[in-house]
Design a protein around this motif. Structure first.
Motif, PDB file in Angstrom:
ATOM      1  N   MET A  64     -28.726  41.342 -47.865  1.00  0.00           N
ATOM      2  CA  MET A  64     -28.174  41.590 -49.342  1.00  0.00           C
ATOM      3  C   MET A  64     -29.672  41.139 -50.258  1.00  0.00           C
ATOM      4  O   MET A  64     -30.272  40.089 -49.949  1.00  0.00           O
ATOM      5  CB  MET A  64     -27.387  40.406 -49.901  1.00  0.00           C
ATOM      6  CG  MET A  64     -27.034  40.186 -51.115  1.00  0.00           C
ATOM      7  SD  MET A  64     -25.794  39.315 -52.051  1.00  0.00           S
ATOM      8  CE  MET A  64     -26.197  37.600 -51.365  1.00  0.00           C
ATOM      9  N   THR A  65     -29.853  41.919 -51.123  1.00  0.00           N
ATOM     10  CA  THR A  65     -31.194  41.709 -51.851  1.00  0.00           C
ATOM     11  C   THR A  65     -30.622  41.215 -53.363  1.00  0.00           C
ATOM     12  O   THR A  65     -29.602  41.751 -53.959  1.00  0.00           O
ATOM     13  CB  THR A  65     -31.951  43.177 -52.137  1.00  0.00           C
ATOM     14  OG1 THR A  65     -32.190  43.671 -51.241  1.00  0.00           O
ATOM     15  CG2 THR A  65     -32.795  42.803 -53.207  1.00  0.00           C
ATOM     16  N   LEU A  66     -30.899  40.002 -53.675  1.00  0.00           N
ATOM     17  CA  LEU A  66     -30.518  39.262 -54.868  1.00  0.00           C
ATOM     18  C   LEU A  66     -31.707  39.203 -56.046  1.00  0.00           C
ATOM     19  O   LEU A  66     -32.500  38.875 -55.636  1.00  0.00           O
ATOM     20  CB  LEU A  66     -30.044  37.898 -54.307  1.00  0.00           C
ATOM     21  CG  LEU A  66     -29.340  37.220 -55.381  1.00  0.00           C
ATOM     22  CD1 LEU A  66     -28.074  37.573 -55.972  1.00  0.00           C
ATOM     23  CD2 LEU A  66     -29.048  35.543 -55.031  1.00  0.00           C
ATOM     24  N   ASP A  67     -31.163  39.629 -57.255  1.00  0.00           N
ATOM     25  CA  ASP A  67     -32.011  39.557 -58.280  1.00  0.00           C
ATOM     26  C   ASP A  67     -31.457  38.788 -59.327  1.00  0.00           C
ATOM     27  O   ASP A  67     -30.146  39.230 -59.892  1.00  0.00           O
ATOM     28  CB  ASP A  67     -32.279  41.106 -58.738  1.00  0.00           C
ATOM     29  CG  ASP A  67     -33.392  41.180 -59.945  1.00  0.00           C
ATOM     30  OD1 ASP A  67     -34.221  40.203 -60.049  1.00  0.00           O
ATOM     31  OD2 ASP A  67     -33.160  42.048 -60.735  1.00  0.00           O
TER      32      ASP A  67
ATOM     33  N   ALA B 277     -26.860  37.872 -62.221  1.00  0.00           N
ATOM     34  CA  ALA B 277     -27.090  37.862 -60.780  1.00  0.00           C
ATOM     35  C   ALA B 277     -26.661  39.475 -60.427  1.00  0.00           C
ATOM     36  O   ALA B 277     -25.538  39.863 -60.417  1.00  0.00           O
ATOM     37  CB  ALA B 277     -26.466  37.069 -59.981  1.00  0.00           C
TER      38      ALA B 277
ATOM     39  N   ALA C 131     -26.701  41.651 -56.978  1.00  0.00           N
ATOM     40  CA  ALA C 131     -26.688  41.949 -55.302  1.00  0.00           C
ATOM     41  C   ALA C 131     -26.702  43.262 -54.987  1.00  0.00           C
ATOM     42  O   ALA C 131     -25.746  43.824 -55.258  1.00  0.00           O
ATOM     43  CB  ALA C 131     -25.606  40.910 -54.974  1.00  0.00           C
ATOM     44  N   ASP C 132     -27.727  43.618 -54.521  1.00  0.00           N
ATOM     45  CA  ASP C 132     -28.089  44.888 -54.111  1.00  0.00           C
ATOM     46  C   ASP C 132     -27.959  46.048 -55.205  1.00  0.00           C
ATOM     47  O   ASP C 132     -27.114  47.062 -55.110  1.00  0.00           O
ATOM     48  CB  ASP C 132     -27.145  45.359 -52.919  1.00  0.00           C
ATOM     49  CG  ASP C 132     -27.608  44.762 -51.638  1.00  0.00           C
ATOM     50  OD1 ASP C 132     -28.582  44.175 -51.167  1.00  0.00           O
ATOM     51  OD2 ASP C 132     -26.379  44.459 -50.696  1.00  0.00           O
TER      52      ASP C 132
ATOM     53  N   ALA D 159     -23.237  40.525 -59.694  1.00  0.00           N
ATOM     54  CA  ALA D 159     -22.308  39.841 -58.596  1.00  0.00           C
ATOM     55  C   ALA D 159     -21.814  38.488 -59.575  1.00  0.00           C
ATOM     56  O   ALA D 159     -21.341  37.913 -58.639  1.00  0.00           O
ATOM     57  CB  ALA D 159     -23.504  39.460 -57.534  1.00  0.00           C
TER      58      ALA D 159
ATOM     59  N   VAL E  39     -19.337  33.740 -59.939  1.00  0.00           N
ATOM     60  CA  VAL E  39     -19.535  34.453 -58.686  1.00  0.00           C
ATOM     61  C   VAL E  39     -18.511  35.167 -58.577  1.00  0.00           C
ATOM     62  O   VAL E  39     -17.548  34.606 -58.026  1.00  0.00           O
ATOM     63  CB  VAL E  39     -20.599  33.688 -57.604  1.00  0.00           C
ATOM     64  CG1 VAL E  39     -20.674  34.770 -56.493  1.00  0.00           C
ATOM     65  CG2 VAL E  39     -21.602  33.029 -58.293  1.00  0.00           C
TER      66      VAL E  39
ATOM     67  N   ALA F  65     -19.162  38.222 -53.582  1.00  0.00           N
ATOM     68  CA  ALA F  65     -20.667  37.981 -53.595  1.00  0.00           C
ATOM     69  C   ALA F  65     -20.766  36.558 -53.044  1.00  0.00           C
ATOM     70  O   ALA F  65     -21.788  36.077 -52.814  1.00  0.00           O
ATOM     71  CB  ALA F  65     -21.231  38.097 -54.846  1.00  0.00           C
TER      72      ALA F  65
ATOM     73  N   GLY G  34     -23.061  33.645 -50.601  1.00  0.00           N
ATOM     74  CA  GLY G  34     -24.290  34.367 -50.388  1.00  0.00           C
ATOM     75  C   GLY G  34     -25.462  33.945 -51.059  1.00  0.00           C
ATOM     76  O   GLY G  34     -26.672  34.636 -51.335  1.00  0.00           O
TER      77      GLY G  34
ATOM     78  N   VAL H 264     -25.600  33.202 -54.398  1.00  0.00           N
ATOM     79  CA  VAL H 264     -25.897  33.759 -55.650  1.00  0.00           C
ATOM     80  C   VAL H 264     -25.646  32.471 -56.572  1.00  0.00           C
ATOM     81  O   VAL H 264     -26.475  32.296 -57.492  1.00  0.00           O
ATOM     82  CB  VAL H 264     -24.694  34.650 -56.187  1.00  0.00           C
ATOM     83  CG1 VAL H 264     -24.735  35.250 -57.627  1.00  0.00           C
ATOM     84  CG2 VAL H 264     -24.670  35.973 -55.132  1.00  0.00           C
TER      85      VAL H 264
END
Length: 149
Positions: free
Chosen positions: A1-4, A54, A56-57, A61, A86, A90, A93, A95
């Motif tokens: 998972m890519t988290l930003d 947040a 996620a992909d 999230a 959250v 998600a 993970g 977050v």
């Protein structure tokens, strides 16, 4: 998972408002997407809070919302972490941890004295996370509230 994790802007209203509605439902309020959208829009428009989003992909999230406050005794400002959500899919993970870290980084960079939050006495999962991340209870005070409506 890519988290930003990033600070939400008015362009993110369609992502944040449903999260805020879900947050309110979690705390026993009926779902009201219009109310949620109007409330979040007003906070953004009037710059009355900081919302960290947040992704996620690339999908929403979770979020946290910070409100400014002041410490008269310390003659400085603090931030209150008022909302943290959250989405169930998600969770577990990282977050929540990432949102809390981003909130602390933001408040620290803003020169705040501290970051504060409150949680329910039976939210043991959140309490364990806060403790693991260095949050501490501050004893010796009693919190009161005066209902106005």
């Amino acid at each position: 998972m890519t988290l930003d994790i990033r600070r939400a802007t008015p362009a993110d209203l369609d992502l944040v408002a449903p999260l805020f509605d879900t947050y309110r439902v979690f705390y026993g309020k009926p779902s009201d997407p219009t109310l949620a959208r109007d409330f979040i829009r007003a906070r953004m428009t009037h710059e009355q809070s900081v919302i960290l989003l947040a992704l996620a992909d690339g999908k929403a999230a979770g979020f946290t919302q910070l409100y400014p406050a002041f410490s008269s005794v310390s003659a400085t400002h603090v931030w209150i972490l008022n909302d943290l959500l959250v989405l169930p899919e998600a969770r577990r993970g990282g977050v929540a941890r990432a949102l809390l870290t981003a909130a602390a980084d933001f408040a620290r960079a803003d020169g705040a004295l501290r970051l504060e939050l409150e949680t329910d006495h039976d939210n043991h999962t959140a309490q364990a996370l806060y403790h693991a991340m260095g949050w501490t209870l501050y004893d010796g005070t009693l919190r009161y509230r005066l209902p106005l409506r």
